[in-house]
Write a protein that holds these residues in place. Structure first.
Motif, mmCIF file in Angstrom:
data_model
loop_
_atom_site.group_PDB
_atom_site.id
_atom_site.type_symbol
_atom_site.label_atom_id
_atom_site.label_comp_id
_atom_site.label_asym_id
_atom_site.label_seq_id
_atom_site.Cartn_x
_atom_site.Cartn_y
_atom_site.Cartn_z
ATOM 1 N N HIS A 1 0.294 -0.747 0.018
ATOM 2 C CA HIS A 1 -0.097 0.092 0.145
ATOM 3 C C HIS A 1 0.807 1.329 0.297
ATOM 4 O O HIS A 1 2.272 1.363 0.457
ATOM 5 C CB HIS A 1 -0.933 -0.064 1.001
ATOM 6 C CG HIS A 1 -2.029 -1.252 0.885
ATOM 7 N ND1 HIS A 1 -1.973 -2.209 -0.133
ATOM 8 C CD2 HIS A 1 -1.782 -2.223 2.822
ATOM 9 C CE1 HIS A 1 -3.228 -2.812 0.094
ATOM 10 N NE2 HIS A 1 -2.441 -3.068 1.923
ATOM 11 N N VAL A 2 0.647 2.745 -0.910
ATOM 12 C CA VAL A 2 0.698 3.774 -1.196
ATOM 13 C C VAL A 2 0.716 4.190 -0.078
ATOM 14 O O VAL A 2 0.287 3.883 0.790
ATOM 15 C CB VAL A 2 0.201 4.451 -1.973
ATOM 16 C CG1 VAL A 2 1.164 5.602 -1.815
ATOM 17 C CG2 VAL A 2 0.728 3.460 -3.257
ATOM 18 N N GLY A 3 1.903 4.670 1.349
ATOM 19 C CA GLY A 3 1.385 5.853 2.010
ATOM 20 C C GLY A 3 1.269 6.575 2.142
ATOM 21 O O GLY A 3 0.585 7.138 0.911
ATOM 22 N N LEU A 4 1.106 7.347 3.448
ATOM 23 C CA LEU A 4 -0.752 8.559 3.721
ATOM 24 C C LEU A 4 0.461 9.746 3.462
ATOM 25 O O LEU A 4 1.747 9.699 3.460
ATOM 26 C CB LEU A 4 -0.863 8.939 5.172
ATOM 27 C CG LEU A 4 -1.684 7.796 5.495
ATOM 28 C CD1 LEU A 4 -1.418 7.743 6.991
ATOM 29 C CD2 LEU A 4 -3.222 7.570 4.760
ATOM 30 N N PRO A 5 -0.252 10.649 2.609
ATOM 31 C CA PRO A 5 0.011 11.747 2.689
ATOM 32 C C PRO A 5 0.318 12.944 3.347
ATOM 33 O O PRO A 5 -0.003 12.614 4.198
ATOM 34 C CB PRO A 5 -1.245 12.833 1.654
ATOM 35 C CG PRO A 5 -2.452 12.513 2.227
ATOM 36 C CD PRO A 5 -1.825 10.632 2.627
ATOM 37 N N SER B 1 -7.317 3.898 5.899
ATOM 38 C CA SER B 1 -7.968 2.724 6.091
ATOM 39 C C SER B 1 -8.639 1.684 6.174
ATOM 40 O O SER B 1 -9.094 0.804 5.899
ATOM 41 C CB SER B 1 -7.596 2.893 7.811
ATOM 42 O OG SER B 1 -7.788 1.805 8.491
ATOM 43 N N LEU B 2 -10.140 2.408 5.430
ATOM 44 C CA LEU B 2 -11.142 1.742 5.012
ATOM 45 C C LEU B 2 -10.869 0.979 3.661
ATOM 46 O O LEU B 2 -10.839 -0.171 3.612
ATOM 47 C CB LEU B 2 -12.654 2.258 4.675
ATOM 48 C CG LEU B 2 -13.609 2.138 4.321
ATOM 49 C CD1 LEU B 2 -14.292 0.947 4.762
ATOM 50 C CD2 LEU B 2 -14.757 3.527 3.845
ATOM 51 N N PHE B 3 -10.436 1.766 2.884
ATOM 52 C CA PHE B 3 -9.878 2.043 1.208
ATOM 53 C C PHE B 3 -8.871 0.170 1.268
ATOM 54 O O PHE B 3 -9.006 -1.019 0.945
ATOM 55 C CB PHE B 3 -9.169 2.757 0.684
ATOM 56 C CG PHE B 3 -9.084 2.480 -0.718
ATOM 57 C CD1 PHE B 3 -10.001 2.463 -1.549
ATOM 58 C CD2 PHE B 3 -7.645 2.289 -1.655
ATOM 59 C CE1 PHE B 3 -9.993 1.910 -2.740
ATOM 60 C CE2 PHE B 3 -7.732 2.102 -2.881
ATOM 61 C CZ PHE B 3 -8.472 2.028 -3.252
ATOM 62 N N TYR B 4 -7.816 0.187 2.096
ATOM 63 C CA TYR B 4 -6.857 -0.765 2.303
ATOM 64 C C TYR B 4 -6.914 -2.051 2.889
ATOM 65 O O TYR B 4 -6.622 -3.252 2.411
ATOM 66 C CB TYR B 4 -5.363 0.246 2.538
ATOM 67 C CG TYR B 4 -4.799 0.984 1.474
ATOM 68 C CD1 TYR B 4 -4.451 -0.397 0.130
ATOM 69 C CD2 TYR B 4 -4.390 2.453 2.252
ATOM 70 C CE1 TYR B 4 -4.237 1.046 -0.877
ATOM 71 C CE2 TYR B 4 -4.145 2.732 1.165
ATOM 72 C CZ TYR B 4 -3.891 2.212 -0.695
ATOM 73 O OH TYR B 4 -3.320 3.115 -1.401
ATOM 74 N N SER B 5 -8.484 -1.980 3.804
ATOM 75 C CA SER B 5 -8.591 -3.170 4.248
ATOM 76 C C SER B 5 -9.466 -3.466 3.439
ATOM 77 O O SER B 5 -9.572 -5.170 3.530
ATOM 78 C CB SER B 5 -9.582 -2.869 6.029
ATOM 79 O OG SER B 5 -10.300 -1.714 5.178
ATOM 80 N N PHE C 1 -8.993 5.287 -5.175
ATOM 81 C CA PHE C 1 -9.441 4.290 -5.974
ATOM 82 C C PHE C 1 -7.924 4.938 -7.261
ATOM 83 O O PHE C 1 -7.846 4.261 -8.117
ATOM 84 C CB PHE C 1 -10.420 4.650 -7.336
ATOM 85 C CG PHE C 1 -11.503 3.748 -5.953
ATOM 86 C CD1 PHE C 1 -12.082 2.731 -7.090
ATOM 87 C CD2 PHE C 1 -11.723 4.367 -4.898
ATOM 88 C CE1 PHE C 1 -13.361 1.906 -6.316
ATOM 89 C CE2 PHE C 1 -12.836 3.196 -4.111
ATOM 90 C CZ PHE C 1 -13.429 2.114 -5.047
ATOM 91 N N ASN C 2 -8.101 5.920 -7.755
ATOM 92 C CA ASN C 2 -7.227 6.577 -8.970
ATOM 93 C C ASN C 2 -5.305 6.441 -8.543
ATOM 94 O O ASN C 2 -4.571 5.837 -9.226
ATOM 95 C CB ASN C 2 -7.123 7.908 -8.917
ATOM 96 C CG ASN C 2 -8.800 8.815 -9.397
ATOM 97 O OD1 ASN C 2 -9.201 7.681 -10.006
ATOM 98 N ND2 ASN C 2 -8.837 10.114 -9.141
#
Length: 509
Positions: A107-111, A132-136, A188-189
């Motif tokens: 997963h890509v790190g947070l901005p 957290s929601l998206f990557y779960s 998503f992008n």
């Protein structure tokens, strides 16, 4: 007909041609050169440079990656990491035990900061909550790998269905709910960039979990990724690489002769765009899948078996580009590493497709702050899909103008100075690439990748045409380590084929 040049063939040796000088082709060539039976070897590269989709350019007073950016999962199981370490191309931090053990889950790190299209900042707590929601949910998609059936065909549809259910429990004001969806849309992008696809609706759900993430914190090469392919190339005998030699057609399953070897026949003849012909016993095809898709009807004679041609059509291949912007002075904070851009009018749950010319930049996920060279300040934006392909058709000036407007809008600073210069990749337009990397599209499975990787003819004792490249690695597709492993795999296939035949010199006909 012109031979592939060089020394006379070693008795009983094999003539091998590698098509494509990317890391798969170079890896195969390096492996074969170390074996006495494969001294008669050529790598035919269509362009003037080796490296393929690994391309580092000197610009802005430093090195920037036009192609591959990171070593994904730099740890002991990653051959690119091991090779880079062996060649002394990585720093202490990259080589540290600690870095190799970090599990990112891919997963890509947070901005560091998240700007909205109305010039406000999104609270990083809200961004973290949505990440957290998206990557779960992304992690949940892996559970369908062994399922007998999937609830929906694509990763995108699955994510949207689940997000719709989560939304039912959101208690905030409408405005905040809308913002949450806009932040999710950016994720998503991001995932489109990671998968090299236009939309996650195109990515098959069941096989998605087959892609394997290695441990290690993704790292970069301070001296440029191309240092790696340059080192491999430097290890090859000097006459192995042939540049500016695009291949037109591979004639196989034949009986070809050449004047310099009277009485000897070769099953394969490679015809180049400039009219040169190279006869061979074996050809390793390492060209990008995008190129194969485009030239499918003319690149092989006779045409590929239907099943293999179908696999090439079905596997996905999309575009992910970078746009580098150079600034006189940074407008971001000194410790800022990643700027996220959130378009408030976008939601993953709504299928609004504005005209590309009006809104292509809304697919941009934001910018990475590149390590500064001297007094130079560079942002690197990422953009995938049809919007990315449209961006390639614009002039540098148009791209610079659009992104200046975007940055003025999101920072809320209409006076923000425009960037000094712009540099970008154009992988879709590149004639011998036609995109960035592969993904398993709806309608295809990992079996199609294996099918693409199988040599021809089907009789394994011959292996006239072998296939390598990132799109032929079932669990590491889309990566440089997948490409390198695939090149080694095909070199090893030829070596074991030779060894199994007892290394007996073949009688001259």
């Amino acid at each position: 007909m012109e031979s592939s040049g060089g020394n006379a063939e070693a008795p009983g040796g094999r003539r091998v041609l590698v098509i494509g000088g990317g890391i798969a082709g170079l890896g195969a060539a390096q492996r074969l050169c170390s074996h006495s039976a494969f001294q008669h070897l050529r790598v035919l590269e269509a362009t003037a440079l080796a490296g393929g989709r690994i391309r580092s350019e000197r610009s802005f007073g430093g090195v920037v990656e036009i192609g591959a950016h990171w070593i994904h999962g730099p740890s002991q199981g990653n051959p690119v990491f091991q090779l880079a370490a062996q060649y002394g191309l990585l720093g202490e931090k990259e080589l540290s035990e600690e870095n190799q053990l970090i599990e990112t889950g891919g997963h890509v790190g947070l901005p560091s900061v998240s700007y909205t299209s109305s010039g406000a900042s999104v609270s990083l707590e809200l961004v973290a909550e949505m990440a957290s929601l998206f990557y779960s949910l992304i992690d949940q998609t892996r559970e369908f790998l062994c399922a007998t059936e999937t609830p929906v065909p694509s990763v995108g549809e699955y994510l949207k269905k689940e997000i719709g259910q989560h939304m039912a429990n959101w208690t905030e004001a409408e405005e905040t709910k809308k913002l949450k969806l806009a932040v999710l849309n950016t994720f998503f992008n991001v995932e489109c960039c990671v998968s090299g696809t236009h939309s996650m609706d195109l990515v098959a759900l069941a096989p998605f979990g087959e892609y394997t993430v290695l441990p290690g914190l993704d790292c970069t090469f301070s001296g440029g990724y191309q240092g790696l392919t340059n080192c491999i190339m430097a290890s090859l005998p000097k006459d192995v690489m042939v540049f500016n030699k695009p291949v037109k057609t591979i004639h196989w399953n034949g009986s070809f002769q050449e004047t310099t070897s009277p009485g000897e026949t070769f099953p394969v003849l490679v015809e180049c765009e400039d009219g040169d012909h190279f006869p061979a016993h074996h050809v390793i095809v390492t060209v990008p899948l995008g190129f194969l898709k485009e030239r499918l009807d003319t690149f092989f004679e006779p045409p590929l078996p239907t099943e293999k041609a179908e696999a090439i059509r079905k596997i996905g291949f999309g575009t992910n580009n970078k746009i580098f912007l150079e600034f006189e002075e940074p407008f971001w904070e000194p410790d800022c590493q990643h700027i996220q851009v959130v378009w408030e009018d976008m939601s993953p749950l709504e299928n609004v497709t504005p005209a590309l010319q009006d809104a292509w930049f809304k697919k941009l996920i934001g910018f990475l702050v590149l390590p500064s060279f001297e007094s130079v300040h560079v942002l690197c934006g990422f953009i995938a899909g049809l919007e990315s392909e449209f961006m390639e058709t614009l002039s540098d000036e148009e791209v610079l103008l659009s992104l200046t407007q975007v940055l003025r809008r999101v920072t809320g600073n209409p006076q923000l100075p425009k960037p000094k210069s712009v540099l970008r990749s154009r992988w879709h337009s590149a004639p011998y690439t036609r995109g960035s990397y592969s993904y398993v599209a709806v309608g295809s499975t990992g079996d199609d990748i294996d099918l693409l990787a199988r040599p021809l003819p089907e009789d394994s004792t011959k292996s006239q045409i072998l296939f390598a490249g990132e799109a032929t690695h079932r669990t590491f597709y889309s990566t440089t380590h997948g490409a390198l492993l695939s090149g080694w795999r095909e070199a090893d296939r030829l070596i074991s084929l030779w060894d199994s035949q007892g290394q007996q010199p073949r009688p001259r006909l």
